[in-house]
Design an enzyme around this catalytic site. Sequence first.
Site, PDB file in Angstrom:
ATOM      1  N   ARG A 188      -9.458  -7.037 -16.067  1.00 49.66           N
ATOM      2  CA  ARG A 188      -9.798  -5.819 -17.027  1.00 49.66           C
ATOM      3  C   ARG A 188     -11.443  -5.399 -16.932  1.00 49.66           C
ATOM      4  O   ARG A 188     -12.212  -6.582 -16.822  1.00 49.66           O
ATOM      5  CB  ARG A 188      -9.493  -5.949 -18.526  1.00 49.66           C
ATOM      6  N   HIS A 199      -6.830  -4.191 -13.138  1.00 48.66           N
ATOM      7  CA  HIS A 199      -6.369  -4.609 -11.534  1.00 48.66           C
ATOM      8  C   HIS A 199      -6.790  -3.339 -10.746  1.00 48.66           C
ATOM      9  O   HIS A 199      -5.627  -3.070 -10.065  1.00 48.66           O
ATOM     10  CB  HIS A 199      -4.952  -4.836 -11.850  1.00 48.66           C
ATOM     11  N   HIS A 203      -1.655 -12.096  -7.257  1.00 47.20           N
ATOM     12  CA  HIS A 203      -0.993 -11.873  -8.258  1.00 47.20           C
ATOM     13  C   HIS A 203       0.516 -12.479  -8.431  1.00 47.20           C
ATOM     14  O   HIS A 203       1.598 -11.888  -9.031  1.00 47.20           O
ATOM     15  CB  HIS A 203      -0.955 -10.703  -9.109  1.00 47.20           C
ATOM     16  N   ASP A 224      -2.592 -15.734 -21.659  1.00 43.49           N
ATOM     17  CA  ASP A 224      -3.231 -14.451 -20.750  1.00 43.49           C
ATOM     18  C   ASP A 224      -4.633 -14.515 -20.978  1.00 43.49           C
ATOM     19  O   ASP A 224      -5.367 -13.645 -21.435  1.00 43.49           O
ATOM     20  CB  ASP A 224      -2.665 -13.430 -21.383  1.00 43.49           C
ATOM     21  N   GLU A 280      -4.072 -16.785 -11.634  1.00 48.50           N
ATOM     22  CA  GLU A 280      -5.084 -15.722 -10.735  1.00 48.50           C
ATOM     23  C   GLU A 280      -6.399 -16.134 -10.651  1.00 48.50           C
ATOM     24  O   GLU A 280      -7.171 -16.159 -11.508  1.00 48.50           O
ATOM     25  CB  GLU A 280      -4.925 -14.404 -11.400  1.00 48.50           C
TER      26      GLU A 280
HETATM   27  C1  GLA Z   1      -2.794  -9.720 -15.635  1.00 57.04           C
HETATM   28  C2  GLA Z   1      -3.016  -9.708 -17.091  1.00 57.04           C
HETATM   29  C3  GLA Z   1      -1.657  -9.480 -17.930  1.00 57.04           C
HETATM   30  C4  GLA Z   1      -1.105  -8.400 -17.575  1.00 57.04           C
HETATM   31  C5  GLA Z   1      -0.643  -8.936 -16.248  1.00 57.04           C
HETATM   32  C6  GLA Z   1       0.137  -7.849 -15.445  1.00 57.04           C
HETATM   33  O1  GLA Z   1      -2.063 -11.166 -15.748  1.00 57.04           O
HETATM   34  O2  GLA Z   1      -4.217 -10.417 -17.675  1.00 57.04           O
HETATM   35  O3  GLA Z   1      -2.272  -9.056 -19.199  1.00 57.04           O
HETATM   36  O4  GLA Z   1      -1.274  -7.182 -17.415  1.00 57.04           O
HETATM   37  O5  GLA Z   1      -1.718  -9.010 -15.150  1.00 57.04           O
HETATM   38  O6  GLA Z   1       1.270  -7.403 -16.380  1.00 57.04           O
END
Ligand code: GLA
Length: 376
Positions: free
Chosen positions: A109, A134, A204, A276, A340
């Site tokens: 982000r 992304h 990803h 996350d 990631e």
């Molecule tokens: C990344 C983001 C998550 C989500 C996924 C896709 O990992 O950090 O919050 O948006 O991608 O769904």
Amino acid sequence: MRWLVHLRSEVLLITALAVAVPFGASAGVQVSSSPWGHTKEGPVEIYKLTNAHGVEASFITYGATLVSLKAPDRSGQLKNIVLGFDSLEKYLAPGVPYYGATVGRYANRIAKARFTLEGKTYQLATNDGPNTLHGGKRGFDKRVWKAEQIPSGVKMTLVSADGDEGYPGEVTAQVVYKLDDKNDLEIDYHVTTTAPTPINLANHAYFNLTGDPTIPILDHLVTINADRFTPVDATLIPTGELQPVAGTPFDFRTAHAIGARIGADDEQLRLGRGYDHNWVLNKTSSGMTLAATVTEPKSGRSLEVRTTQPGVQFYTGNFMDGKPSGLGSVYPYRTGLCFETQHFPDSPNHPSFPSTILRPGEVYSQKTVLSLRVVK
Ligand code: GLA
């Protein structure tokens, strides 16, 4: 006599082929390609890399995407351990959450879809509440890359125009995937630009080491080589703090089952709806560092992730809801986990984070290696 001539020419051919394998290439890795449908941007191909043990990694040129990765369990049984689809049509459906794709120009982000560089403010597309995620509405994951077969692998290239999704500079991005006979899959990134711009590329892939994408990943055992992580606000933007993991459910310095603490009473877990977050890797050099390992105890399948990148976003599929495509393969809640490897989220707005700005004349160069292993 004639058969002898044939035989001799075959022997010669085999000798010539053996000589043609360049030094350093994995002689046992076969590479093949075939057509895989069309998008409005053009034809899409699939490339298959297969090694001497039957490990097979398949990539499509749409999104430079890893669509399947067949890995052995402790008895040698091969199963696909990444979530993906068997047809292009399913990848093109709206809302597919980046399964196996190369995300860019900026993985993760950027707050309020905005950053300032050399006195100029750039407004990007918003596609995640107030933020950009992304790469924006049509990031690198939704583009058709040009591909070329190389020894033991495939090289994919994408040119992103000046102004693409609001980002400055024409960017040429290259992703090289290579497999070897040690069961290591190497991902190499190289990027150049015609004007200063943020760059952050990541793969990803969603892993499920059971090989059965209906089973949640909560029993997978994870370690992450990090003493700190970047806590986030309610829109998953880092606050800027590097918080010690010690004494929190974010401490994966020793192996823990994902499910053991994911439901703990913890503000950061509530904000992430689970894990996350970006972990700050313990790096001792600018070279490769162990980022994470994950093991699935029943099958014995294990994955080690090494990288040159400073961070890893560990995502446990908290937004998965069983209905991303509506076209067949539909993956339920938390049936995939992502590592990631990348720079920290929102780095362009955090001068204290390692810089993600690429300038003309420089080459962005990063590498991640996925090592498929088995444990007893
Ligand atoms: C990344 C983001 C998550 C989500 C996924 C896709 O990992 O950090 O919050 O948006 O991608 O769904």
